[in-house]
Motif scaffolding. Sequence first.
Motif, PDB file in Angstrom:
ATOM      1  N   ALA A   1      -5.589  -5.046   0.019  1.00 18.00           N
ATOM      2  CA  ALA A   1      -6.880  -5.071  -0.674  1.00 18.00           C
ATOM      3  C   ALA A   1      -8.045  -4.779   0.249  1.00 18.00           C
ATOM      4  O   ALA A   1      -9.113  -4.351  -0.202  1.00 18.00           O
ATOM      5  CB  ALA A   1      -7.075  -6.425  -1.350  1.00 18.00           C
ATOM      6  N   GLY A   2      -7.847  -4.968   1.545  1.00 15.34           N
ATOM      7  CA  GLY A   2      -8.914  -4.667   2.498  1.00 15.34           C
ATOM      8  C   GLY A   2      -9.214  -3.185   2.615  1.00 15.34           C
ATOM      9  O   GLY A   2     -10.246  -2.798   3.168  1.00 15.34           O
ATOM     10  N   LEU A   3      -8.309  -2.344   2.089  1.00 17.04           N
ATOM     11  CA  LEU A   3      -8.497  -0.889   2.142  1.00 17.04           C
ATOM     12  C   LEU A   3      -9.228  -0.346   0.924  1.00 17.04           C
ATOM     13  O   LEU A   3      -9.417   0.864   0.803  1.00 17.04           O
ATOM     14  CB  LEU A   3      -7.140  -0.184   2.277  1.00 17.04           C
ATOM     15  CG  LEU A   3      -6.335  -0.502   3.532  1.00 17.04           C
ATOM     16  CD1 LEU A   3      -4.988   0.219   3.489  1.00 17.04           C
ATOM     17  CD2 LEU A   3      -7.111  -0.114   4.797  1.00 17.04           C
ATOM     18  N   VAL A   4      -9.645  -1.222   0.009  1.00 16.09           N
ATOM     19  CA  VAL A   4     -10.408  -0.787  -1.163  1.00 16.09           C
ATOM     20  C   VAL A   4     -11.726  -0.172  -0.701  1.00 16.09           C
ATOM     21  O   VAL A   4     -12.338  -0.606   0.281  1.00 16.09           O
ATOM     22  CB  VAL A   4     -10.652  -1.981  -2.116  1.00 16.09           C
ATOM     23  CG1 VAL A   4     -11.715  -1.658  -3.159  1.00 16.09           C
ATOM     24  CG2 VAL A   4      -9.345  -2.364  -2.784  1.00 16.09           C
TER      25      VAL A   4
ATOM     26  N   ARG B   1     -15.371  -5.630   6.880  1.00 17.72           N
ATOM     27  CA  ARG B   1     -14.248  -5.992   5.996  1.00 17.72           C
ATOM     28  C   ARG B   1     -13.099  -4.995   6.129  1.00 17.72           C
ATOM     29  O   ARG B   1     -11.924  -5.376   6.283  1.00 17.72           O
ATOM     30  CB  ARG B   1     -14.737  -6.048   4.553  1.00 17.72           C
ATOM     31  CG  ARG B   1     -13.684  -6.448   3.527  1.00 17.72           C
ATOM     32  CD  ARG B   1     -13.105  -5.268   2.772  1.00 17.72           C
ATOM     33  NE  ARG B   1     -14.059  -4.646   1.875  1.00 17.72           N
ATOM     34  CZ  ARG B   1     -13.790  -3.526   1.217  1.00 17.72           C
ATOM     35  NH1 ARG B   1     -12.631  -2.897   1.385  1.00 17.72           N
ATOM     36  NH2 ARG B   1     -14.700  -2.987   0.408  1.00 17.72           N
ATOM     37  N   ALA B   2     -13.427  -3.714   6.107  1.00 20.18           N
ATOM     38  CA  ALA B   2     -12.386  -2.693   6.179  1.00 20.18           C
ATOM     39  C   ALA B   2     -11.717  -2.655   7.556  1.00 20.18           C
ATOM     40  O   ALA B   2     -10.493  -2.522   7.655  1.00 20.18           O
ATOM     41  CB  ALA B   2     -12.977  -1.324   5.842  1.00 20.18           C
TER      42      ALA B   2
ATOM     43  N   SER C   1      -4.543   1.570  -0.239  1.00 17.31           N
ATOM     44  CA  SER C   1      -5.471   0.817  -1.080  1.00 17.31           C
ATOM     45  C   SER C   1      -4.809   0.616  -2.436  1.00 17.31           C
ATOM     46  O   SER C   1      -4.117   1.505  -2.937  1.00 17.31           O
ATOM     47  CB  SER C   1      -6.761   1.618  -1.249  1.00 17.31           C
ATOM     48  OG  SER C   1      -7.488   1.192  -2.393  1.00 17.31           O
ATOM     49  N   PRO C   2      -5.035  -0.527  -3.084  1.00 10.77           N
ATOM     50  CA  PRO C   2      -4.433  -0.750  -4.401  1.00 10.77           C
ATOM     51  C   PRO C   2      -5.150  -0.025  -5.543  1.00 10.77           C
ATOM     52  O   PRO C   2      -4.651  -0.039  -6.669  1.00 10.77           O
ATOM     53  CB  PRO C   2      -4.527  -2.268  -4.581  1.00 10.77           C
ATOM     54  CG  PRO C   2      -5.695  -2.669  -3.755  1.00 10.77           C
ATOM     55  CD  PRO C   2      -5.695  -1.744  -2.575  1.00 10.77           C
TER      56      PRO C   2
END
Length: 199
Positions: free
Chosen positions: A78-81, A115-116, A54-55
């Motif tokens: 960004a999908g791991l936020v 989303r994730a 994640s960023p």
Amino acid sequence: MQPFLFLRHGQSTANRDGVIAGSTDAALTELGEAQAREAALALAGSGIRRIVASPLRRALRTAEAVARALGLPVETDAGLVERDWGTWEGRPVADRPSYFMVPEGGESWEAFRDRAWAACQPIIAAGPAPLARPAALLIVAHAGIMRVLRDRLGLGFEAKGVANALPMRFTPPDSAGLPWTLEPVTKLQPEPASTPVIV
């Protein structure tokens, strides 16, 4: 799919303070930085060849600690936020009535899960090729991402999440239709402090 490793970030300032971080870019505490270094030591010799994180700072700093120890780059997605908790971010975790509530200005569980998972699927499927059975992929992210992985891989939803900076191994079943298995990579010494209900 092949086995892969998952690492939740070290203790963040939000974890320490008992508040919901979600998509807020909370930093690691000094303890969190130390936990990240301990995790890097625990993962030495594990065969990791790809790190995706994640960023958000708390995850990225944790990933960078592992990457330095292994001599690898860090990719971000960004999908791991973590889940966006909208107006609930910064409020005490103890005040949240339910993990499944729909926060004003944030993501529902279903929206976050979809989303994730859309981000995780290609990461897991790609991995470094060819992959062998020690897992060569490490995902560094958040408690919410762990919940999504458990849910989508047949392990069931787990409200309490996962301990800070404790490496976990996901292993696919030998037969189709069976759930994946999940286990700690190693017992870290000293055991990392954790606040697993805090996201």
